[in-house]
Design a protein around this motif. Sequence first.
Motif, PDB file in Angstrom:
ATOM      1  N   SER A 229       0.838  -1.195   0.000  1.00 27.44           N
ATOM      2  CA  SER A 229       0.000   0.000   0.000  1.00 27.44           C
ATOM      3  C   SER A 229       0.878   1.252   0.000  1.00 27.44           C
ATOM      4  N   PHE A 230       0.280   2.332  -0.463  1.00 26.47           N
ATOM      5  CA  PHE A 230       0.958   3.617  -0.540  1.00 26.47           C
ATOM      6  C   PHE A 230       0.143   4.637   0.220  1.00 26.47           C
ATOM      7  N   LEU A 231       0.812   5.592   0.841  1.00 24.48           N
ATOM      8  CA  LEU A 231       0.146   6.724   1.466  1.00 24.48           C
ATOM      9  C   LEU A 231       0.667   7.984   0.794  1.00 24.48           C
ATOM     10  N   LEU A 232      -0.251   8.758   0.244  1.00 27.57           N
ATOM     11  CA  LEU A 232       0.101  10.027  -0.389  1.00 27.57           C
ATOM     12  C   LEU A 232      -0.288  11.155   0.550  1.00 27.57           C
ATOM     13  N   THR A 233       0.634  12.087   0.762  1.00 28.18           N
ATOM     14  CA  THR A 233       0.351  13.242   1.611  1.00 28.18           C
ATOM     15  C   THR A 233       0.648  14.514   0.827  1.00 28.18           C
ATOM     16  N   GLY A 234       0.071  15.598   1.263  1.00 26.99           N
ATOM     17  CA  GLY A 234       0.302  16.879   0.625  1.00 26.99           C
ATOM     18  C   GLY A 234      -0.898  17.790   0.826  1.00 26.99           C
ATOM     19  N   GLU A 235      -0.876  18.921   0.138  1.00 24.62           N
ATOM     20  CA  GLU A 235      -1.996  19.855   0.216  1.00 24.62           C
ATOM     21  C   GLU A 235      -3.219  19.284  -0.476  1.00 24.62           C
ATOM     22  N   ALA A 236      -4.372  19.784  -0.101  1.00 26.82           N
ATOM     23  CA  ALA A 236      -5.609  19.378  -0.761  1.00 26.82           C
ATOM     24  C   ALA A 236      -5.529  19.694  -2.249  1.00 26.82           C
ATOM     25  N   CYS A 237      -6.097  18.830  -3.035  1.00 31.47           N
ATOM     26  CA  CYS A 237      -6.235  19.021  -4.490  1.00 31.47           C
ATOM     27  C   CYS A 237      -4.908  19.045  -5.243  1.00 31.47           C
ATOM     28  N   CYS A 238      -3.884  18.387  -4.709  1.00 33.00           N
ATOM     29  CA  CYS A 238      -2.599  18.397  -5.418  1.00 33.00           C
ATOM     30  C   CYS A 238      -2.446  17.204  -6.351  1.00 33.00           C
ATOM     31  N   GLY A 239      -3.533  16.502  -6.626  1.00 29.36           N
ATOM     32  CA  GLY A 239      -3.497  15.449  -7.624  1.00 29.36           C
ATOM     33  C   GLY A 239      -3.312  14.048  -7.082  1.00 29.36           C
ATOM     34  N   PHE A 240      -3.845  13.772  -5.907  1.00 29.46           N
ATOM     35  CA  PHE A 240      -3.685  12.438  -5.332  1.00 29.46           C
ATOM     36  C   PHE A 240      -4.224  11.345  -6.256  1.00 29.46           C
ATOM     37  N   ALA A 241      -5.414  11.548  -6.816  1.00 21.63           N
ATOM     38  CA  ALA A 241      -6.003  10.526  -7.694  1.00 21.63           C
ATOM     39  C   ALA A 241      -5.133  10.314  -8.927  1.00 21.63           C
ATOM     40  N   LEU A 242      -4.649  11.406  -9.476  1.00 21.08           N
ATOM     41  CA  LEU A 242      -3.781  11.323 -10.652  1.00 21.08           C
ATOM     42  C   LEU A 242      -2.513  10.526 -10.343  1.00 21.08           C
ATOM     43  N   ILE A 243      -1.920  10.791  -9.207  1.00 19.14           N
ATOM     44  CA  ILE A 243      -0.709  10.070  -8.801  1.00 19.14           C
ATOM     45  C   ILE A 243      -1.026   8.602  -8.524  1.00 19.14           C
TER      46      ILE A 243
ATOM     47  N   GLN B  29       0.461   0.663   9.078  1.00 16.47           N
ATOM     48  CA  GLN B  29       0.260  -0.282   7.973  1.00 16.47           C
ATOM     49  C   GLN B  29       0.180   0.443   6.635  1.00 16.47           C
ATOM     50  N   LEU B  30      -0.513   1.561   6.613  1.00 17.60           N
ATOM     51  CA  LEU B  30      -0.734   2.288   5.372  1.00 17.60           C
ATOM     52  C   LEU B  30       0.503   3.051   4.898  1.00 17.60           C
ATOM     53  N   SER B  31       1.367   3.404   5.813  1.00 12.92           N
ATOM     54  CA  SER B  31       2.475   4.288   5.460  1.00 12.92           C
ATOM     55  C   SER B  31       3.777   3.557   5.184  1.00 12.92           C
ATOM     56  N   GLY B  32       3.698   2.293   4.773  1.00 11.57           N
ATOM     57  CA  GLY B  32       4.910   1.557   4.399  1.00 11.57           C
ATOM     58  C   GLY B  32       5.687   2.303   3.329  1.00 11.57           C
ATOM     59  N   VAL B  33       4.966   2.820   2.347  1.00  5.71           N
ATOM     60  CA  VAL B  33       5.550   3.697   1.334  1.00  5.71           C
ATOM     61  C   VAL B  33       4.747   4.990   1.387  1.00  5.71           C
ATOM     62  N   THR B  34       5.381   6.063   1.805  1.00 10.19           N
ATOM     63  CA  THR B  34       4.717   7.360   1.908  1.00 10.19           C
ATOM     64  C   THR B  34       5.369   8.327   0.941  1.00 10.19           C
ATOM     65  N   LEU B  35       4.532   8.952   0.124  1.00  8.68           N
ATOM     66  CA  LEU B  35       5.020   9.932  -0.835  1.00  8.68           C
ATOM     67  C   LEU B  35       4.355  11.269  -0.562  1.00  8.68           C
ATOM     68  N   ARG B  36       5.156  12.308  -0.446  1.00 11.81           N
ATOM     69  CA  ARG B  36       4.623  13.653  -0.301  1.00 11.81           C
ATOM     70  C   ARG B  36       4.483  14.245  -1.700  1.00 11.81           C
TER      71      ARG B  36
END
Length: 178
Positions: A1-15, A105-112
């Motif tokens: 699993s991957f956890l994406l972090t960042g500002e709102a609307c920065c393209g999480f779905a796209l990533i 569990q979710l943050s095994g791979v975290t990308l900002r």
Amino acid sequence: SFLLTGEACCGFALISRMVQQRNTAWLQPIDHSWLAKNPFAPLADALDGVLFIDQLETLNKSEQKGLVQLLAKLEKFNVRLVASTAQPMVPLIESGEFDAALLTQLSGVTLRIPSLREHPKDIPDLANTILLQMVEANECPLRHFSVGALNALRNLEWPGNLPVLQNAVKTLALTSLS
């Protein structure tokens, strides 16, 4: 699993679509309530693909419990889970609103994911890609950005990130004379 972090609307779905293999499913349930009722429901639809859960910080306790159950079954269905959050999770853990073990569990791979203003050099490519998608979807006639227009887009702050850029491209595509 991957956890994406960042500002709102920065393209999480796209990533999240970037981890999707060609010709496989990509699923984004809009409402999280299914996690509390039947956490395994989307697994058949997401078989061999990606399940994207946006706004992780909004999950209530029963939805978090369902997500823990779901995580245990992902490998059996060959499903990758990508979750995103636009809020710092530590305060939610400290206040007892979010399960620390689940976040681990979710943050095994975290990308900002950076905001648009953090990488202005990419704005022209993003704008051209959005415009191309609009042309291919017959949402606007064939258009091209001039170098001057792309430079102007690059120099804006983009406080609303990707949706604001998408709206700007759409407006320009639909209102330009050539």
